[in-house]
Design a protein around this motif. Structure first.
Motif, PDB file in Angstrom:
ATOM      1  N   VAL A 243      19.332  34.464  -5.557  1.00 22.90           N
ATOM      2  CA  VAL A 243      18.853  33.088  -5.396  1.00 22.90           C
ATOM      3  C   VAL A 243      19.878  32.211  -4.664  1.00 22.90           C
ATOM      4  N   LYS A 244      21.127  32.658  -4.599  1.00 23.90           N
ATOM      5  CA  LYS A 244      22.131  31.894  -3.853  1.00 23.90           C
ATOM      6  C   LYS A 244      21.829  31.866  -2.363  1.00 23.90           C
ATOM      7  N   LYS A 245      21.145  32.915  -1.885  1.00 21.80           N
ATOM      8  CA  LYS A 245      20.847  32.988  -0.462  1.00 21.80           C
ATOM      9  C   LYS A 245      20.002  31.787  -0.048  1.00 21.80           C
ATOM     10  N   GLY A 246      20.417  31.115   0.976  1.00 21.26           N
ATOM     11  CA  GLY A 246      19.677  29.947   1.457  1.00 21.26           C
ATOM     12  C   GLY A 246      20.075  28.647   0.809  1.00 21.26           C
ATOM     13  N   LEU A 247      20.869  28.681  -0.281  1.00 21.24           N
ATOM     14  CA  LEU A 247      21.300  27.445  -0.943  1.00 21.24           C
ATOM     15  C   LEU A 247      22.512  26.877  -0.209  1.00 21.24           C
ATOM     16  N   THR A 248      22.544  25.581  -0.040  1.00 16.17           N
ATOM     17  CA  THR A 248      23.689  24.913   0.578  1.00 16.17           C
ATOM     18  C   THR A 248      24.146  23.783  -0.319  1.00 16.17           C
ATOM     19  N   VAL A 249      25.437  23.546  -0.325  1.00 13.60           N
ATOM     20  CA  VAL A 249      26.009  22.477  -1.142  1.00 13.60           C
ATOM     21  C   VAL A 249      26.330  21.309  -0.219  1.00 13.60           C
ATOM     22  N   SER A 250      25.786  20.125  -0.529  1.00 13.38           N
ATOM     23  CA  SER A 250      25.987  18.959   0.332  1.00 13.38           C
ATOM     24  C   SER A 250      27.377  18.377   0.147  1.00 13.38           C
ATOM     25  N   ASP A 251      27.860  17.706   1.164  1.00 12.75           N
ATOM     26  CA  ASP A 251      29.164  17.062   1.096  1.00 12.75           C
ATOM     27  C   ASP A 251      29.165  15.970   0.033  1.00 12.75           C
ATOM     28  N   GLN A 252      28.028  15.323  -0.134  1.00 11.29           N
ATOM     29  CA  GLN A 252      27.913  14.269  -1.152  1.00 11.29           C
ATOM     30  C   GLN A 252      28.108  14.849  -2.549  1.00 11.29           C
TER      31      GLN A 252
END
Length: 638
Positions: A243-252
């Motif tokens: 499920v981590k695939k495709g997840l991105t962490v925003s700078d905010q």
């Protein structure tokens, strides 16, 4: 002391499992009256049922807690029938004690609850420098276990009450030095012996089995020569990595996380002056050390610039005194707790009053503070936030995955496409995981689901099985081979080995018993005995445990004494006991520790006896059979 216990590995694994979860841990115990219904009843206490679902959930919860505490521990160690049964026994014990506490109206006051919570190290770590509890983190921590703060605190109240049931008994148990001495002297007594060994291996050359012998043994032990059922399978795995695939962490999100956690990542540099206090110091010496520490504090407080000079002269810490007491930079959890609490509550340049720890009294000067920049923390924060997002996404996806494998029924093509999973394959999969099995294919729950009649006959997908933290697996059989008896020609070598081993042991046993009878009739004819040895349970002198036990059972009033010891497939031994020797003397500290161990064992025995009475009083029953001490998986002899 008691080193021999370590030899019983399997028993100690189960014992470890029972002891690793004390009744009071942060996550509490399930309330006595909050048992979930579901599945067949596996135990009863005071008219209340414990169901299979209750049992499964509690065992899974305990293993999850253990994994969190000891990530490197092999979870397969606790995925055994013995470990699962241990969980059920503990659940019954908790409910028996809870029933006794309720019957005797044992309650817990708010003040007692507060003291218990304050003494908990995990909760203490949630307190800020001002001593206030971070309620958000507290709620988050208990909610991770499916509890509200009120539920958790109620569980702690229950636990305190149940501890009172046995507390008075264990606290008042008395074992005098005389009692301990008699028991320990008997248990750890020594014997001077001679041994004659009749090893089966020495008789193997005399055994020449005929084809008829081999066939007779084969027919009498067909169950030993089975090829187990096995299957070729395909399976899909839904886990955090998926499920981590495709997840991105925003700078905010990263900056918000940084603002919240930067103080926890801060490092501090401190110097200290140690006035050491030995653990066995008298009260007078402790007071003297405290007074000296106070005097040093007054001295450096008036002249802070002399701290390093005073540390070189007065500090009793050999590692830092020569450096003026400097300990360099360190993070939280690097020092003993009283020292850490003081340092992280100080401001740069502060000098603390004497702080007591297990090492003595510390006068501390905080010399520098540094934190990590946003960019320094970015990789760690991204990994942590990605993990948190994946955990949330996994929770959202789990039900959909479960439904999908059920609806697909006889294949994983649509499931793999929908969830972007790889369809994996494996061959020679057996109902019981072998020693080389890894990952999901070593999980007994998945294998049990895979080898159901419906899965075997209709080759349907199994339900989604939880095979690890945040990991669901569904599998299906593609090709199945039932168990079968291997032909004699295929296992003839193995049959020959077993026949030779059995016959050799029989010959060794016969000769040993004949020698024993002859030597008893004419003791002067006893030849071939070893040199004299001194054996005990502490030091068996490389002798089998059965030999040591036989020697210790010999009647001291009828020495010298001869006895025979059947060593099973290893053969036979004749033991001649010459003398009874007193156990070796130990120094005062060891003797004190032995008496303490005996007192604890005596206290535990009294508590167990009382608990057994309570089990009868509250009609406690376990309705499932207890597994054997060690179960041997079915396998093939080749």
């Amino acid at each position: 002391m008691f080193e021999f216990v370590r030899k019983h590995n399997r028993i100690m694994q189960v014992l470890l499992f029972l002891l690793i979860f004390p009744s009071f841990v942060l996550f509490g115990v399930e309330r006595y009256n909050s048992m979930n219904a579901g599945g067949p009843t596996v135990a009863k206490v005071d008219g209340h049922n414990i169901t299979q679902t209750d049992w499964d959930n509690e065992h899974r919860r305990q293993v999850d807690v253990l994994r969190q505490r000891m990530p490197n521990l092999d979870p397969k160690m606790f995925d055994t029938p013995q470990a699962r049964y241990g969980t059920l026994e503990r659940m019954v014990r908790e409910r028996v004690l809870a029933a006794a506490a309720a019957k005797d109206k044992l309650t817990t006051s708010d003040q007692r609850l507060a003291r218990e919570l304050q003494s908990n190290e995990v909760i203490a770590s949630l307190r800020g420098p001002d001593g206030k509890l971070d309620m958000d983190r507290y709620k988050q921590l208990v909610s991770a276990q499916g509890m509200t703060p009120q539920m958790f605190e109620d569980s702690v109240r229950t636990d305190i009450a149940t501890r009172q049931v046995l507390g008075g008994l264990t606290g008042s148990a008395l074992a005098t030095p005389a009692q301990a001495g008699v028991a320990l002297d008997a248990f750890f007594g020594r014997r001077e012996i001679q041994v004659a060994r009749f090893d089966a291996s020495n008789y193997a050359a005399k055994v020449q089995p005929t084809p008829a012998d081999l066939e007779a043994f084969y027919k009498a032990h067909v169950q030993m020569f089975q090829a187990p059922e096995q299957a070729s399978i395909e399976y899909v795995v839904l886990d955090l990595d998926t499920v981590k695939k495709g997840l991105t962490v925003s700078d905010q999100d990263l900056r918000a996380y940084y603002e919240q956690n930067a103080p926890l990542m801060e490092e501090r540099r401190a110097s200290h002056i140690l006035v050491a206090v030995p653990r066995d110091a008298s009260a007078a010496d402790k007071e003297k050390a405290k007074a000296k520490a106070q005097a040093i504090y007054e001295q450096v407080k008036k002249a802070p610039d002399t701290f390093a000079e005073v540390a070189k002269k007065e500090s009793q810490d050999p590692g830092s005194a020569a450096k003026g007491g400097d300990l360099d930079f360190f993070a939280r959890k690097a020092m003993v707790k009283p020292f850490e609490d003081a340092v992280f509550a100080m401001k740069k340049g502060d000098i603390s009053p004497p702080v007591e720890s297990e090492f003595g009294w510390h006068i501390i000067k905080l010399t520098d503070v540094r934190g990590k920049t946003f960019e320094q923390m970015r990789p760690e924060m991204e990994a942590q936030l990605a993990k948190q997002q994946a955990q949330r996404k996994f929770a959202e996806t789990a039900d959909a995955f479960n439904n999908a494998v059920y609806e697909a029924a006889d294949g994983f093509k649509t499931v793999a496409e929908r969830f972007k999973l790889e369809i994996k394959t494996a061959s020679n999969v057996q109902r019981n995981p072998g020693p080389q099995a890894k990952g999901p294919l070593a999980n007994p729950k998945l294998l049990a689901a895979l080898f159901t009649p419906e899965s075997i006959e209709k080759k349907r997908n199994t339900e989604a099985v939880e095979t690890g933290p945040s990991q669901l697996v569904s599998a299906r059989i593609v090709q199945y081979s039932p168990a079968r008896t291997l032909p004699l020609d295929d296992v003839k070598d193995a049959v020959r080995q077993r026949v030779v081993a059995d016959k050799a042991a029989e010959l060794a046993r016969k000769e040993g018993m004949d020698k024993l009878a002859a030597w008893k009739a004419n003791p002067a004819s006893a030849t071939g005995l070893s040199d004299k040895l001194v054996v005990s349970r502490e030091d068996p002198a490389k002798q089998p445990q059965a030999v040591v036990e036989a020697a210790l059972r010999a009647d001291p009033a009828a020495l010298p004494a001869l006895s025979g010891v059947d060593l099973g497939t290893n053969g036979y031994a004749v033991v001649k006991v010459e003398k009874v020797l007193p156990r070796q003397a130990h120094d005062a500290n060891v003797a004190k520790e032995e008496q303490s161990q005996y007192a604890r064992a005596w206290s535990a025995a009294e508590a167990q006896a009382y608990y057994n009475t309570l089990k009868q009083r509250f009609k406690a029953q376990i309705l499932v059979p207890q597994p054997a001490a060690e179960e041997v998986a079915e396998g093939t002899t080749r």
